[in-house]
Design an enzyme around this catalytic site. Structure first.
Site, PDB file in Angstrom:
ATOM      1  N   ASP A   1      35.977  14.981  23.623  1.00 19.05           N
ATOM      2  CA  ASP A   1      36.700  13.938  22.876  1.00 19.05           C
ATOM      3  C   ASP A   1      37.692  13.192  23.784  1.00 19.05           C
ATOM      4  OD1 ASP A   1      37.194  12.386  20.648  1.00 19.05           O
ATOM      5  OD2 ASP A   1      38.224  13.925  19.498  1.00 19.05           O
ATOM      6  N   ASP A   2      38.903  13.709  23.903  1.00 17.57           N
ATOM      7  CA  ASP A   2      39.947  13.069  24.728  1.00 17.57           C
ATOM      8  C   ASP A   2      40.583  14.148  25.601  1.00 17.57           C
ATOM      9  OD1 ASP A   2      40.090  10.281  23.354  1.00 17.57           O
ATOM     10  OD2 ASP A   2      40.165  11.717  21.705  1.00 17.57           O
TER      11      ASP A   2
ATOM     12  N   HIS B   1      35.805   9.854  24.887  1.00 18.62           N
ATOM     13  CA  HIS B   1      36.419   8.520  24.960  1.00 18.62           C
ATOM     14  C   HIS B   1      36.970   8.379  26.368  1.00 18.62           C
ATOM     15  CE1 HIS B   1      36.326   8.107  20.521  1.00 18.62           C
ATOM     16  NE2 HIS B   1      36.437   9.432  20.572  1.00 18.62           N
TER      17      HIS B   1
ATOM     18  N   GLU C   1      36.053  13.778  10.209  1.00 20.06           N
ATOM     19  CA  GLU C   1      37.050  14.427  11.085  1.00 20.06           C
ATOM     20  C   GLU C   1      38.274  14.706  10.209  1.00 20.06           C
ATOM     21  OE1 GLU C   1      38.620  11.892  14.190  1.00 20.06           O
ATOM     22  OE2 GLU C   1      39.345  13.588  15.395  1.00 20.06           O
TER      23      GLU C   1
ATOM     24  N   HIS D   1      30.335  13.084  23.342  1.00 22.06           N
ATOM     25  CA  HIS D   1      31.511  12.567  22.620  1.00 22.06           C
ATOM     26  C   HIS D   1      32.719  12.637  23.549  1.00 22.06           C
ATOM     27  CE1 HIS D   1      33.965  12.588  18.581  1.00 22.06           C
ATOM     28  NE2 HIS D   1      34.621  11.959  19.558  1.00 22.06           N
TER      29      HIS D   1
ATOM     30  N   HIS E   1      32.359   8.123  14.009  1.00 18.97           N
ATOM     31  CA  HIS E   1      33.232   9.240  13.658  1.00 18.97           C
ATOM     32  C   HIS E   1      33.271   9.300  12.130  1.00 18.97           C
ATOM     33  CE1 HIS E   1      34.534   8.890  17.774  1.00 18.97           C
ATOM     34  NE2 HIS E   1      35.533   9.733  17.658  1.00 18.97           N
TER      35      HIS E   1
END
Ligand code: ADE
Ligand code: ZN
Length: 337
Positions: free
Chosen positions: A278-279, A19, A200, A17, A197
């Site tokens: 994630d980010d 991005h 969340e 996961h 997703h």
């Protein structure tokens, strides 16, 4: 380096996961802005980092889409990807399944082909220099219309040999998975795997829709599933992989404190939980930082961390024989501790 840091960096793992646009560090953002003659509303790297204070998902998304505007040319996507793979390799990532948001770029007039060829250049570099395997996940932006997602799937058709799965990201509340039932069915028919997703910020009902309406193969985040004991039991029974992102959860206020993170509860409930970043450029750490933050806050044992890494391979879209090879290397690593 502490013992724990060394242990985590050496633990073979997959990242499921991530991005790629969320790995854009402020330094690269400035370099690409200069290279492409694009104005950004910040004077310094410190000013950018200072702006990364979020109280909900949408606060982050607004700044994340703005940051992505510096990505214009094929080389930009290549350089972005290479920077991530270098960081991931240093964190012990041997396999990565990375998401990209084509609509963020095509809406600005950047062709789909520019995005995907740049990322594929970066992937070739990661395979050559790090021996890392990589798969691409094309994410649809759920705040946009179904027709826009269909147009994106059509734009992707010539590249489907290079894309493993489709996903669903962006603003969750008000955009339930069922909005994309038909486009996910079309992606499945095209031979793609499906992730989304859900849970969340959205309620357990959205996770149920992702399972029953979209037919997902893997659940991104899924934290709020824990509010529904029947859903939790179902996810455990079906060995559904959850791609959990502890530092993201903290930064986006999905948890108030890392000390409250449910990662150990997820393992105790028998969920196939994994740890991911994630980010990372926006949330303060790459995958090893996420393992360490969770381990320290929730007193995870080394066996727990190895289980999380094991789950990352089991939850990947790699063929079984390749997964078995990674698990054997993981077992050898643990035996040598
Ligand atoms: N896009 C990038 N990161 C995301 C996240 N954590 N949730 C939803 N959409 C995203
Ligand atoms: Zn995400």
């Amino acid at each position: 380096m502490s013992d724990l840091t060394t242990f985590i960096a050496g633990l073979p793992k997959a990242e499921l996961h991530l991005h790629i646009e969320g790995s854009l560090e402020p330094e690269l953002m400035f370099a690409l802005a200069r290279r492409n003659g694009i104005a950004i509303p910040f004077a310094t790297v410190e000013e950018v980092r200072d702006a990364y204070r979020f109280s909900r998902l949408q606060d982050f998304l607004d700044i994340y889409y703005q940051g992505a505007e510096v990505l214009v040319r094929r080389e930009d996507f290549r350089d972005l990807a290479i920077a991530y793979f270098d960081r991931a390799a240093a964190d012990g990532v041997v396999h990565a399944e990375i998401m990209f948001d084509p609509q963020t770029h095509t809406a600005r007039g950047v062709p789909f082909e520019t995005v995907v060829t740049g990322l594929l250049d970066g992937i070739a570099d990661a395979e050559a220099r790090h021996g890392m395997s990589v798969r691409l996940i094309l994410c649809f932006l759920r705040h946009l219309e179904e027709a826009d997602a269909f147009a994106t799937l059509e734009a992707a058709r010539p590249w489907l040999d290079h894309i493993a799965a489709v996903g669903l990201d962006s603003s969750e509340l008000g955009h339930p998975p069922e909005k994309f039932a038909r486009v996910f069915a079309a992606a499945r028919s095209a031979g793609l795997r499906l992730v989304a997703h859900a849970g969340e910020e959205g309620p357990p009902e959205y996770v149920l829709q992702a399972l029953d309406v979209l037919g997902i193969d893997r659940l991104d985040h899924g934290n709020r599933s824990l509010e529904d004991p029947l859903l939790t039991a179902r996810l455990a029974r079906s060995a559904m992989t959850l791609t959990v992102c502890p530092l993201s959860n903290l930064k986006l206020c999905v948890v108030d404190d890392m000390a409250d993170h449910p990662i150990d509860r997820m393992l105790r409930e028998g969920l196939r939980a994994t740890i991911n970043s994630d980010d990372p450029a926006y949330f303060g750490g790459y995958v090893a930082d996420n393992y360490r933050a969770a381990a320290e806050a929730r007193s995870l044992s080394r066996a727990d961390l190895a289980l999380l890494a094991r789950n990352s391979f089991l939850g990947s879209f790699l063929p079984d024989a390749v997964v078995a090879g990674h698990l054997a290397r993981l077992d050898a690593y643990m035996a040598a501790q």
